[in-house]
Design an enzyme around this catalytic site. Structure first.
Site, PDB file in Angstrom:
ATOM      1  N   CYS A  36      -2.623   8.139  -3.647  1.00 52.83           N
ATOM      2  CA  CYS A  36      -3.720   7.953  -4.602  1.00 52.83           C
ATOM      3  C   CYS A  36      -4.298   6.559  -4.357  1.00 52.83           C
ATOM      4  O   CYS A  36      -4.346   6.109  -3.220  1.00 52.83           O
ATOM      5  CB  CYS A  36      -3.238   8.162  -6.039  1.00 52.83           C
ATOM      6  SG  CYS A  36      -1.964   6.996  -6.561  1.00 52.83           S
ATOM      7  N   LEU A  37      -4.684   5.863  -5.406  1.00 55.80           N
ATOM      8  CA  LEU A  37      -5.226   4.512  -5.250  1.00 55.80           C
ATOM      9  C   LEU A  37      -4.120   3.470  -5.160  1.00 55.80           C
ATOM     10  O   LEU A  37      -4.091   2.637  -4.264  1.00 55.80           O
ATOM     11  CB  LEU A  37      -6.174   4.170  -6.398  1.00 55.80           C
ATOM     12  CG  LEU A  37      -6.811   2.782  -6.346  1.00 55.80           C
ATOM     13  CD1 LEU A  37      -7.710   2.646  -5.121  1.00 55.80           C
ATOM     14  CD2 LEU A  37      -7.583   2.499  -7.618  1.00 55.80           C
TER      15      LEU A  37
END
Length: 108
Positions: free
Chosen positions: A70-71
């Site tokens: 993800c981030l």
């Protein structure tokens, strides 16, 4: 040394390398579609965390190696938990794209 390894955050750079070396593996980006379009690891598939229940449609074989990012690593951790609950058995949280040092692909 074991405790230090346990405390070590996932490294997306090592994770992508492992993904590329694993036959039949899928690289899942669980960020939202706008984030994915703005830049993602080449070869990844976007499956936003709120839609993780759709994983069975995209990856029906629950033994498929899945590498999830993800981030920053938070959503990928949540996705791993959800995928485990769905019966997936070969899961790796590789952390967040913030630490990615490789090429970024953008949707135009």
């Amino acid at each position: 040394m074991g405790l230090l390894n346990f405390l070590k955050s996932p490294d997306i750079n090592e994770g992508v390398e492992d993904f590329r070396a694993t036959q039949g593996a899928v690289l899942l980006d669980v960020r939202n579609p706008d984030e994915y379009a703005a830049g993602h690891v080449p070869g990844s598939v976007n499956l936003p965390l709120p839609m993780i229940a759709e994983a069975a449609e995209r990856v029906p074989d629950k033994s498929t190696p899945l590498f999830v990012y993800c981030l920053s690593g938070g959503r990928s951790s949540s996705a791993i938990s959800a995928l485990e609950a769905m019966g997936y058995t070969n899961l790796t949280n590789i952390g967040g794209i913030r630490a990615w040092r490789g090429e970024i692909e953008k949707n135009t």
